[in-house]
Scaffold this motif. Sequence first.
Motif, PDB file in Angstrom:
ATOM      1  N   TYR A 225     -12.212  -4.176   2.257  1.00 16.81           N
ATOM      2  CA  TYR A 225     -12.794  -2.862   1.939  1.00 16.81           C
ATOM      3  C   TYR A 225     -13.540  -2.276   3.140  1.00 16.81           C
ATOM      4  CZ  TYR A 225     -11.905  -3.825  -3.027  1.00 16.81           C
ATOM      5  OH  TYR A 225     -11.313  -4.094  -4.236  1.00 16.81           O
ATOM      6  N   MET A 226     -14.066  -3.137   3.999  1.00 17.99           N
ATOM      7  CA  MET A 226     -14.846  -2.668   5.154  1.00 17.99           C
ATOM      8  C   MET A 226     -13.973  -2.386   6.374  1.00 17.99           C
ATOM      9  SD  MET A 226     -17.755  -2.647   3.729  1.00 17.99           S
ATOM     10  CE  MET A 226     -18.844  -2.308   5.112  1.00 17.99           C
ATOM     11  N   THR A 227     -12.769  -2.946   6.385  1.00 18.45           N
ATOM     12  CA  THR A 227     -11.945  -2.844   7.592  1.00 18.45           C
ATOM     13  C   THR A 227     -10.655  -2.053   7.410  1.00 18.45           C
ATOM     14  OG1 THR A 227     -10.842  -4.951   7.073  1.00 18.45           O
ATOM     15  CG2 THR A 227     -12.831  -5.058   8.443  1.00 18.45           C
ATOM     16  N   ASP A 228     -10.292  -1.731   6.187  1.00 19.46           N
ATOM     17  CA  ASP A 228      -9.002  -1.098   5.936  1.00 19.46           C
ATOM     18  C   ASP A 228      -8.916   0.270   6.617  1.00 19.46           C
ATOM     19  OD1 ASP A 228      -6.419  -1.082   4.239  1.00 19.46           O
ATOM     20  OD2 ASP A 228      -7.338   0.863   3.823  1.00 19.46           O
ATOM     21  N   PRO A 229      -7.877   0.523   7.416  1.00 20.59           N
ATOM     22  CA  PRO A 229      -7.788   1.778   8.167  1.00 20.59           C
ATOM     23  C   PRO A 229      -7.586   3.013   7.282  1.00 20.59           C
ATOM     24  CG  PRO A 229      -5.793   0.465   8.470  1.00 20.59           C
ATOM     25  CD  PRO A 229      -6.789  -0.421   7.789  1.00 20.59           C
ATOM     26  N   VAL A 230      -6.883   2.865   6.160  1.00 15.91           N
ATOM     27  CA  VAL A 230      -6.683   4.015   5.271  1.00 15.91           C
ATOM     28  C   VAL A 230      -8.001   4.428   4.636  1.00 15.91           C
ATOM     29  CG1 VAL A 230      -5.536   4.814   3.158  1.00 15.91           C
ATOM     30  CG2 VAL A 230      -4.259   3.458   4.838  1.00 15.91           C
ATOM     31  N   LEU A 231      -8.781   3.470   4.184  1.00 15.92           N
ATOM     32  CA  LEU A 231     -10.082   3.788   3.606  1.00 15.92           C
ATOM     33  C   LEU A 231     -10.984   4.452   4.647  1.00 15.92           C
ATOM     34  CD1 LEU A 231     -10.824   0.654   1.375  1.00 15.92           C
ATOM     35  CD2 LEU A 231      -9.893   2.869   0.706  1.00 15.92           C
ATOM     36  N   LYS A 232     -10.925   3.956   5.873  1.00 18.90           N
ATOM     37  CA  LYS A 232     -11.727   4.576   6.951  1.00 18.90           C
ATOM     38  C   LYS A 232     -11.267   6.006   7.214  1.00 18.90           C
ATOM     39  CE  LYS A 232     -13.141   0.486   9.597  1.00 18.90           C
ATOM     40  NZ  LYS A 232     -13.052  -0.211  10.904  1.00 18.90           N
ATOM     41  N   ALA A 233      -9.951   6.202   7.290  1.00 17.37           N
ATOM     42  CA  ALA A 233      -9.426   7.541   7.584  1.00 17.37           C
ATOM     43  C   ALA A 233      -9.766   8.536   6.480  1.00 17.37           C
ATOM     44  CB  ALA A 233      -7.911   7.461   7.780  1.00 17.37           C
TER      45      ALA A 233
ATOM     46  N   LYS B 284       1.347  -3.715  -1.661  1.00 23.76           N
ATOM     47  CA  LYS B 284       0.540  -4.877  -1.271  1.00 23.76           C
ATOM     48  C   LYS B 284       0.750  -5.199   0.204  1.00 23.76           C
ATOM     49  CE  LYS B 284       2.082  -8.962  -1.889  1.00 23.76           C
ATOM     50  NZ  LYS B 284       2.622 -10.220  -2.470  1.00 23.76           N
ATOM     51  N   GLY B 285       1.993  -5.128   0.655  1.00 26.96           N
ATOM     52  CA  GLY B 285       2.292  -5.449   2.045  1.00 26.96           C
ATOM     53  C   GLY B 285       1.703  -4.475   3.038  1.00 26.96           C
ATOM     54  N   ALA B 286       1.302  -3.294   2.561  1.00 24.35           N
ATOM     55  CA  ALA B 286       0.730  -2.290   3.461  1.00 24.35           C
ATOM     56  C   ALA B 286      -0.722  -2.594   3.823  1.00 24.35           C
ATOM     57  CB  ALA B 286       0.816  -0.901   2.823  1.00 24.35           C
ATOM     58  N   ILE B 287      -1.376  -3.473   3.052  1.00 29.20           N
ATOM     59  CA  ILE B 287      -2.742  -3.841   3.419  1.00 29.20           C
ATOM     60  C   ILE B 287      -2.699  -5.102   4.267  1.00 29.20           C
ATOM     61  CG2 ILE B 287      -3.709  -2.763   1.362  1.00 29.20           C
ATOM     62  CD1 ILE B 287      -4.090  -5.515   0.135  1.00 29.20           C
ATOM     63  N   ALA B 288      -3.722  -5.291   5.072  1.00 30.88           N
ATOM     64  CA  ALA B 288      -3.750  -6.418   6.006  1.00 30.88           C
ATOM     65  C   ALA B 288      -3.669  -7.745   5.246  1.00 30.88           C
ATOM     66  CB  ALA B 288      -5.017  -6.361   6.853  1.00 30.88           C
ATOM     67  N   LYS B 289      -3.018  -8.709   5.862  1.00 27.50           N
ATOM     68  CA  LYS B 289      -2.869 -10.031   5.260  1.00 27.50           C
ATOM     69  C   LYS B 289      -4.169 -10.817   5.393  1.00 27.50           C
ATOM     70  CE  LYS B 289      -0.771 -13.895   3.880  1.00 27.50           C
ATOM     71  NZ  LYS B 289      -0.327 -14.102   2.490  1.00 27.50           N
TER      72      LYS B 289
ATOM     73  N   LEU C 159      -5.860   0.254  -5.055  1.00 24.44           N
ATOM     74  CA  LEU C 159      -6.293   1.393  -5.861  1.00 24.44           C
ATOM     75  C   LEU C 159      -7.264   2.281  -5.086  1.00 24.44           C
ATOM     76  CD1 LEU C 159      -6.818  -0.413  -9.283  1.00 24.44           C
ATOM     77  CD2 LEU C 159      -5.175   1.418  -8.836  1.00 24.44           C
ATOM     78  N   ALA C 160      -8.151   1.678  -4.301  1.00 20.68           N
ATOM     79  CA  ALA C 160      -9.095   2.470  -3.511  1.00 20.68           C
ATOM     80  C   ALA C 160      -8.357   3.315  -2.478  1.00 20.68           C
ATOM     81  CB  ALA C 160     -10.101   1.543  -2.830  1.00 20.68           C
ATOM     82  N   ARG C 161      -7.325   2.762  -1.864  1.00 24.53           N
ATOM     83  CA  ARG C 161      -6.497   3.548  -0.941  1.00 24.53           C
ATOM     84  C   ARG C 161      -5.912   4.762  -1.656  1.00 24.53           C
ATOM     85  NH1 ARG C 161      -2.322   0.747   2.955  1.00 24.53           N
ATOM     86  NH2 ARG C 161      -3.728   0.126   4.641  1.00 24.53           N
ATOM     87  N   ASP C 162      -5.329   4.513  -2.818  1.00 26.17           N
ATOM     88  CA  ASP C 162      -4.686   5.580  -3.585  1.00 26.17           C
ATOM     89  C   ASP C 162      -5.703   6.637  -4.006  1.00 26.17           C
ATOM     90  OD1 ASP C 162      -2.403   6.687  -5.157  1.00 26.17           O
ATOM     91  OD2 ASP C 162      -3.633   6.087  -6.867  1.00 26.17           O
TER      92      ASP C 162
END
Length: 499
Positions: free
Chosen positions: A307-315, A385-390, A284-287
């Motif tokens: 939440y601290m490492t996700d590349p979409v959130l960083k971008a 779900k698969g788009a976020i890191a495992k 949801l945060a990505r969206d």
Amino acid sequence: MFPIPRPKLIANTYAFESEPMVKPTGFREYDARWLFGTELNLMGVQALGMGLGTLLGQLGIRREIVTGHDFRSYSASIKMALVTGLMAAGCRVHDIGLAVTPMAYFAQFALDVPACAMVTASHNENGWTGVKMGANRPLTFGPDEMGRLKEIVLNADFDLAGGGSYVFVADLAERYMRDLTDRPKITRPLKVVAACGNGTAGAFAPQVLEAIGCEVVPLDTELDHSFPRYNPNPEDLKMLHAIRDAVLEHGADVGLGFDGDGDRCGVIDDTGDEIFADKVGVMLARDLSGLHRQATFVVDVKSTGLYMTDPVLKANGATTDYWKTGHSYIKRRVNELGAVAGFEKSGHYFFNAPIGRGYDDGLVSAIAIIDMLDRNPTRRMSELKGAIAKTWSSPTMSPHCADEVKYDVARRVVARFEAMRAAGEPVAGQPITDLVTVNGVRVTTADGTWGLVRASSNKPELVVVVESPVSEARMHEIFRAVDAVLRENPEVGAYNQSL
């Protein structure tokens, strides 16, 4: 003069029917929970109402309050005992009847009433009761207010101003559902399993989801306060597995599970896999960060490190604040920071405008998940779900620990890990790289694997969560290491569920 409450009375005696019983440990960090009949009687509930009305006066809040009750066999009688106490303390009481907790929060806005007192034990097993309270919408009480309320009630220090009154609000449920569904319907056909565990949400969730355009497969939506199949708790694996089976049987796009008082939402994807609520929060945060650039999110210390490492959130320039676990804590932090949303691993989600009003509502959360799917018309829930890191993460696990000692045990565990870090002692074979002690202790090792221990805010339990970005084996290793520290304390009992 109303009697001073006693901590223990024997049922089926003169004293039990003539004196208030209120066990002191029922006053939690941000709400109240008791075993009805063994820790609290109806006169004790009346004392609680008088104490709450007194507290409103001390806080300078208009003595006007919304109340409702969840679907348990004893909740209506508890609510009416609470109402008598509130009225004795001079409150005008707006009774919304049978309700999910978010309806009480909504009613504060819809009726322009400053305070609320919702009678619910939330996801606790039958036998429990409690009250969720607030006096500054959309916030609920924190430790300061609960501490003062405890003092007032246990000392019978009541201001019985009199002049209270009562009104029953007959149409609040319809107004609540209309508020949720007065919006465009989704454009993508979605089949949704709505699972309610026979709890209160069953009266509302299927109708709301159908009204926004979903094809709904109802699961255990008939109200039954015996909870015949499983406890309505979307963190419990039994409920999640029942939703999984329904999703696979009906070929649903997503399964949504609501807790007993409707303020939480759990998720099963189209393949039948459960997605723990903190991972749904990342999705949801990505969206939302794509719609609200430079967004701030608040999450609890039980939540994934993604939440601290996700590349979409960083971008997207998003920032995340890790804060204390508990609906009252996260709600306040979301409000203080003006965050777009807050997410708890338990499934409490908090959306500020334009999505919500800042309080936790399982149906608002469900609609946000449906809208996320609607904005991604070519992708399934499993693909999002698969788009976020495992990562490999545990469910919330709760070893028994008595209310009277659980905070002391948690402090000992914090001190033990602090001493290990100071001595350079490894955890699960690796050095400690970070300790977060804002709420219990979250210990992180060099490879990013972490484990959390904290005291439960609403039951006689501790809370344990572990996660590894490396492997399932590392998740098990950190669990064994954390559990070994717990077992140094003889007060710690068996887990409700484990790896």
